[in-house]
Motif scaffolding. Structure first.
Motif, mmCIF file in Angstrom:
data_model
loop_
_atom_site.group_PDB
_atom_site.id
_atom_site.type_symbol
_atom_site.label_atom_id
_atom_site.label_comp_id
_atom_site.label_asym_id
_atom_site.label_seq_id
_atom_site.Cartn_x
_atom_site.Cartn_y
_atom_site.Cartn_z
ATOM 1 N N PRO A 165 -17.208 -16.127 -52.068
ATOM 2 C CA PRO A 165 -17.755 -15.842 -53.399
ATOM 3 C C PRO A 165 -17.154 -16.696 -54.512
ATOM 4 O O PRO A 165 -17.873 -17.175 -55.390
ATOM 5 C CB PRO A 165 -17.455 -14.351 -53.612
ATOM 6 C CG PRO A 165 -16.470 -13.980 -52.567
ATOM 7 C CD PRO A 165 -16.671 -14.910 -51.426
ATOM 8 N N VAL A 209 -19.019 -19.631 -57.033
ATOM 9 C CA VAL A 209 -19.007 -19.755 -58.497
ATOM 10 C C VAL A 209 -18.525 -21.142 -58.920
ATOM 11 O O VAL A 209 -19.127 -21.793 -59.790
ATOM 12 C CB VAL A 209 -18.110 -18.675 -59.140
ATOM 13 C CG1 VAL A 209 -18.073 -18.861 -60.658
ATOM 14 C CG2 VAL A 209 -18.632 -17.287 -58.808
ATOM 15 N N GLU A 253 -22.190 -10.376 -56.277
ATOM 16 C CA GLU A 253 -22.026 -9.507 -57.455
ATOM 17 C C GLU A 253 -22.681 -8.152 -57.200
ATOM 18 O O GLU A 253 -22.112 -7.100 -57.515
ATOM 19 C CB GLU A 253 -22.663 -10.182 -58.677
ATOM 20 C CG GLU A 253 -22.536 -9.412 -59.977
ATOM 21 C CD GLU A 253 -21.125 -9.426 -60.548
ATOM 22 O OE1 GLU A 253 -20.809 -8.520 -61.348
ATOM 23 O OE2 GLU A 253 -20.347 -10.339 -60.199
ATOM 24 N N ALA A 254 -23.877 -8.177 -56.616
ATOM 25 C CA ALA A 254 -24.579 -6.927 -56.312
ATOM 26 C C ALA A 254 -23.829 -6.117 -55.255
ATOM 27 O O ALA A 254 -23.902 -4.881 -55.240
ATOM 28 C CB ALA A 254 -25.997 -7.231 -55.826
ATOM 29 N N PRO A 273 -15.451 -8.246 -57.206
ATOM 30 C CA PRO A 273 -14.899 -8.252 -58.575
ATOM 31 C C PRO A 273 -14.716 -9.662 -59.143
ATOM 32 O O PRO A 273 -13.594 -10.164 -59.267
ATOM 33 C CB PRO A 273 -13.552 -7.553 -58.386
ATOM 34 C CG PRO A 273 -13.134 -7.911 -56.994
ATOM 35 C CD PRO A 273 -14.409 -7.966 -56.194
ATOM 36 N N LEU A 274 -15.803 -10.314 -59.530
ATOM 37 C CA LEU A 274 -15.717 -11.670 -60.062
ATOM 38 C C LEU A 274 -14.993 -11.725 -61.405
ATOM 39 O O LEU A 274 -14.341 -12.723 -61.729
ATOM 40 C CB LEU A 274 -17.117 -12.263 -60.220
ATOM 41 C CG LEU A 274 -17.818 -12.737 -58.941
ATOM 42 C CD1 LEU A 274 -19.246 -13.146 -59.251
ATOM 43 C CD2 LEU A 274 -17.051 -13.899 -58.310
ATOM 44 N N GLY A 275 -15.104 -10.673 -62.198
ATOM 45 C CA GLY A 275 -14.529 -10.672 -63.542
ATOM 46 C C GLY A 275 -13.052 -10.980 -63.570
ATOM 47 O O GLY A 275 -12.559 -11.681 -64.469
ATOM 48 N N VAL A 331 -23.956 -16.078 -55.631
ATOM 49 C CA VAL A 331 -23.138 -15.308 -56.571
ATOM 50 C C VAL A 331 -23.811 -13.975 -56.894
ATOM 51 O O VAL A 331 -23.146 -12.932 -56.977
ATOM 52 C CB VAL A 331 -22.892 -16.128 -57.859
ATOM 53 C CG1 VAL A 331 -22.229 -15.254 -58.920
ATOM 54 C CG2 VAL A 331 -22.024 -17.345 -57.558
ATOM 55 N N ALA A 332 -25.132 -13.995 -57.067
ATOM 56 C CA ALA A 332 -25.866 -12.760 -57.378
ATOM 57 C C ALA A 332 -25.746 -11.749 -56.243
ATOM 58 O O ALA A 332 -25.573 -10.545 -56.483
ATOM 59 C CB ALA A 332 -27.340 -13.085 -57.638
ATOM 60 N N SER A 367 -28.686 -10.672 -47.929
ATOM 61 C CA SER A 367 -28.105 -9.516 -48.624
ATOM 62 C C SER A 367 -28.253 -8.233 -47.815
ATOM 63 O O SER A 367 -27.473 -7.292 -47.989
ATOM 64 C CB SER A 367 -28.769 -9.343 -49.998
ATOM 65 O OG SER A 367 -30.123 -8.919 -49.853
#
Length: 242
Positions: A45, A49, A179-180, A184-186, A175-176, A86
């Protein structure tokens, strides 16, 4: 830890320079370095990004050369591949996946040219679907996409720009999906922002070099880089099997 983070920022710039100059290979190099310094569950992941930033920057800087017809066919396939991926976001056998990707790359570089039907709309759609699905698990499909684009375009700028746009779309979808799935990308945004800025600088310098390189030299280096990437994947595959 700070040393490792600085290393990732530095390598992001260097690998972006490499891809912009020679067409491909930087993403796999960055993936290899990240695998040495990050926990396994974070590698794909975060690599997605960082590569999104690198490829989007390269596409923006060379947008006049993008083959939008190819991208228009690639995108629906990529959406389908991301959707299917996914639903089955599990650990697939990496050894078989690496070996399959490597063999496809070697064929696309050194085998007979694919028929026009395969390189047309449906072929591009299938390429988008298959490579996007695989990238969710292996994160190493850049050379495969690059080899496919090379089969269609002889011009070095067309190859680099179209490949960058295709990979930008693929990494957006990757990435989507993560994220879904709740990754925890933040918490990683400061590092990723620095890697993207470093990548943009590397891309700008690399495109300057590309302008000075004749097409014949570009394609020789391009094939050599992709072949080395394929051999590395074969080595990884057999190492995992042992």
């Amino acid at each position: 830890m700070a040393t490792y983070l600085f290393l990732l920022v530095l390598v992001s710039g260097m690998t972006s320079f490499f891809t912009a100059s020679f067409g491909a290979g930087g993403g796999v190099m960055l993936l290899g370095v990240m695998a040495q310094v990050l926990p396994p569950q974070f590698i794909i992941p975060l690599h997605g990004v960082a590569q999104l930033g690198s490829n989007a920057g390269r596409a923006a800087m060379s947008w006049r050369h993008i083959d939008w017809k190819l991208i228009g066919a690639f995108l629906p396939g990529a959406l389908l591949g991301a959707f299917i991926g996914s639903l089955v976001l599990v650990a697939l056998p990496a050894a078989i996946m690496y070996l399959t990707i490597a063999l496809f790359i070697l064929y696309l570089c050194w085998g007979p040219k694919l028929p026009k039907m395969v390189l047309g709309t449906w072929g591009s759609m299938i390429a988008g679907s298959v490579t996007t699905f695989i990238t969710l698990f292996a994160g190493a499909t850049g050379p495969l996409v690059a080899a496919f684009v090379k089969q269609i375009h002889a011009d070095r700028f067309r190859t680099v720009a179209t490949f960058a746009m295709a990979m930008s779309l693929q990494h957006i979808l990757k990435v989507a999906v993560f994220e879904a799935a709740g990754f925890p990308l933040g918490a990683w945004l400061p590092l990723l922002a620095c890697m993207i800025l470093s990548g943009a600088l590397g891309t700008w310098i690399g495109l300057k070099l590309l302008k000075r390189m004749p097409d014949r030299y570009f394609h020789r280096i391009f094939n050599l880089v992709l072949t080395l990437m394929a051999l590395r994947l074969i080595w990884q595959s057999f190492a995992l099997m042992i």
